[in-house]
Design a protein around this motif. Structure first.
Motif, PDB file in Angstrom:
ATOM      1  N   HIS A  43      31.110 -42.230  -2.411  1.00 55.74           N
ATOM      2  CA  HIS A  43      30.332 -43.360  -2.909  1.00 55.74           C
ATOM      3  C   HIS A  43      28.855 -42.980  -2.955  1.00 55.74           C
ATOM      4  N   ASP A  44      28.119 -43.577  -3.881  1.00 54.89           N
ATOM      5  CA  ASP A  44      26.670 -43.457  -3.890  1.00 54.89           C
ATOM      6  C   ASP A  44      26.123 -44.490  -2.920  1.00 54.89           C
ATOM      7  N   LEU A  45      25.332 -44.055  -1.968  1.00 54.73           N
ATOM      8  CA  LEU A  45      24.705 -44.979  -1.023  1.00 54.73           C
ATOM      9  C   LEU A  45      23.356 -45.371  -1.599  1.00 54.73           C
TER      10      LEU A  45
ATOM     11  N   LEU B 167      21.244 -50.582   2.262  1.00 56.10           N
ATOM     12  CA  LEU B 167      21.917 -51.310   3.327  1.00 56.10           C
ATOM     13  C   LEU B 167      21.580 -52.795   3.190  1.00 56.10           C
TER      14      LEU B 167
END
Length: 125
Positions: free
Chosen positions: A9-11, A14
């Protein structure tokens, strides 16, 4: 490498309670008034393939380029780019890039630069 398939996944940030996000990369490619001739070679691991493809850089951003060449390499291919023609004498250094998107039918693809000579950044190449 992994023995089995994994999900990546691309982070991008948050959520709550941190609400921290990376800036969106929206780099505009600038169309060139004259295409820059290049020679492309695919990389396999750390080895450069012997086949050379002639192409042209038609637009640039700070981090990448759109290139026209046939055959167009597939997405995720790693490439070495060398300027061709008179430009090769002015900028003899190699550029390395990864193919992000490819339209093989139209012979065009987008790359993100992964490595290049410091001389190119300083304008000494």
């Amino acid at each position: 490498g992994f023995k089995e398939r994994i999900v990546v996944h691309d982070l991008l940030g948050l959520g709550p309670p941190y609400d921290l996000f990376l800036p969106v990369r929206d780099e505009e490619h600038l169309a060139l008034s004259r295409a820059l001739p290049v020679q492309l070679s695919r990389l396999s691991e750390k080895h450069v393939d012997a086949d050379v493809i002639e192409g042209s850089i038609v637009s640039l951003s700070l981090a990448g380029a759109e290139i026209h060449a046939r055959p167009a390499p597939p997405p995720f291919a790693n490439l070495r780019l060398r300027f061709a023609g008179e430009l090769a004498r002015k900028a003899p250094a190699d550029l390395y890039a990864k193919v992000l998107e490819s339209n093989e039918a139209e012979g065009r693809f987008e790359v993100r630069f992964t490595s290049f000579s410091p001389a190119m950044v300083c304008g000494n190449a």
